[in-house]
Design an enzyme around this catalytic site. Sequence first.
Site, mmCIF file in Angstrom:
data_model
loop_
_atom_site.group_PDB
_atom_site.id
_atom_site.type_symbol
_atom_site.label_atom_id
_atom_site.label_comp_id
_atom_site.label_asym_id
_atom_site.label_seq_id
_atom_site.Cartn_x
_atom_site.Cartn_y
_atom_site.Cartn_z
ATOM 1 N N TRP A 127 0.865 -1.184 0.000
ATOM 2 C CA TRP A 127 0.000 0.000 0.000
ATOM 3 C C TRP A 127 0.905 1.238 0.000
ATOM 4 O O TRP A 127 1.805 1.329 0.857
ATOM 5 C CB TRP A 127 -0.870 -0.056 1.260
ATOM 6 C CG TRP A 127 -1.847 1.054 1.420
ATOM 7 C CD1 TRP A 127 -2.729 1.510 0.494
ATOM 8 C CD2 TRP A 127 -2.060 1.828 2.607
ATOM 9 N NE1 TRP A 127 -3.489 2.522 1.032
ATOM 10 C CE2 TRP A 127 -3.097 2.747 2.325
ATOM 11 C CE3 TRP A 127 -1.487 1.848 3.886
ATOM 12 C CZ2 TRP A 127 -3.565 3.661 3.268
ATOM 13 C CZ3 TRP A 127 -1.953 2.745 4.817
ATOM 14 C CH2 TRP A 127 -2.978 3.647 4.506
ATOM 15 N N ASP A 208 -0.568 -5.502 9.265
ATOM 16 C CA ASP A 208 -1.637 -4.581 8.875
ATOM 17 C C ASP A 208 -2.816 -5.446 8.457
ATOM 18 O O ASP A 208 -2.724 -6.185 7.469
ATOM 19 C CB ASP A 208 -1.144 -3.711 7.702
ATOM 20 C CG ASP A 208 -2.157 -2.641 7.322
ATOM 21 O OD1 ASP A 208 -3.295 -2.683 7.821
ATOM 22 O OD2 ASP A 208 -1.797 -1.766 6.501
ATOM 23 N N ALA A 210 -6.566 -4.980 7.439
ATOM 24 C CA ALA A 210 -7.577 -3.976 7.107
ATOM 25 C C ALA A 210 -8.764 -4.576 6.359
ATOM 26 O O ALA A 210 -9.718 -3.859 6.060
ATOM 27 C CB ALA A 210 -6.948 -2.866 6.264
ATOM 28 N N LYS A 243 -13.370 -1.047 6.371
ATOM 29 C CA LYS A 243 -13.969 -1.839 5.310
ATOM 30 C C LYS A 243 -14.954 -2.864 5.842
ATOM 31 O O LYS A 243 -16.078 -2.966 5.329
ATOM 32 C CB LYS A 243 -12.880 -2.567 4.502
ATOM 33 C CG LYS A 243 -12.167 -1.673 3.502
ATOM 34 C CD LYS A 243 -11.050 -0.893 4.068
ATOM 35 C CE LYS A 243 -10.380 -0.016 3.023
ATOM 36 N NZ LYS A 243 -9.243 0.695 3.577
#
Length: 394
Positions: A127, A208, A210, A243
């Site tokens: 990302w 991470d 997400a 999300k």
Amino acid sequence: MFEKLQPQPADKIMALMKMYREDPREGKIDLGVGVYRNAQGQTPVMRAVKAAERRLWEEQTTKVYTALAGDPAFGNALSGLVLGDAVARDRLAMTAQPGGTGAIHQAMELIRMARPDATVWISNPTWPNHPSIIRHVGLAMAEYRYFDEATRGLDFAGMIEDLGKVQAGDVVLLHGCCHNPTGANPTGQEWDEIIAVLQKRGAVPLIDIAYQGFGDGLEEDAAATRRIAAALPETIIAASCSKNFGIYRERTGLLMAVSENAKATGVTQQNLTHLNRQNFSFPPDHGARLVTMILEDEALRADWEAELEEVRKGMLALREKLAAELRRTTGSDRYGFLAQHRGMFSRIGAPADKVEELRVKHGIYMVGDSRMNIAGLNEQTVTVLAEAIADVGL
Ligand code: LMR
């Protein structure tokens, strides 16, 4: 003083969002920013979120500050969702954060305080905000290989070889599931090998996560994070609710730091709390409270899980359909990887000029590295996209 400021490089995802907004064409298709859209192109408020908001409006009697680390009930609820019982509660320090980005940023600050000479290893690609934040906080950075451009799958051998160069105390940033931007993820067995290398090198994983619930399911998507946290003496985890709860603008995330033992947890917690105080004092509460209500209430939780499962299955169906349509329009199987990838994104491996051509000629917006947001498609646009891809000769 402001005349000394230098222009900052534009974030490529944000720049693409702006270009899309400004494009007057009717049939334009947004496959850029990672936001879920349903078949009607909307990003609805999830049913359980709406119900929790209604209840909150009726029951909440004050907006007075919570705790610096955020409401402890939120930490308990979300860490439970992510970690299950993989680590003992007394090894876990946590602070609520303004979104996953807030959690990543503060993780980097924690690393800088604890070990300023650590190198943070990131996947190539990752990302784009990861390297940007690492640079911003002034930590050293290195890349490990991740994506095989030929197969559009994981370059596992390259990854393991590069992770073998990590120095003790360095940080390895991993995507817990649904790798952004590629969509390619390690298998269970590959995670075992990754864990063994991390252990051998004395690395500190920073995970991470997400997109929990967007890949293979809520439990399945948390499996790697749990195994890593259970196996390593120290782990840092940045979790986002943007999300999977669809509460993007509420800025809801959690930073977790697993210490080696209960004794170390106290100081870790104190440092995490201190960082909140320095950066913003109290973290936003609205989204965190909704998440807590949903996770703690049996009926709300069941409804949220059911809706999330519909979203996940919808994305999988779009993947299958796109792969099939591309088989038809290109007459080849080379896009079969789309059905193997997981999460919102797939990197299709198109050169920048073809990505540009898709935008200019067909009004199809994907990130310049050819990352597409599968959730930006629907039954009709899948066909439009498959035809456009064939038309530009991909
Ligand atoms: C993305 O990668 O598109 C999302 O994580 C949104 C963002 O902040 O970049």
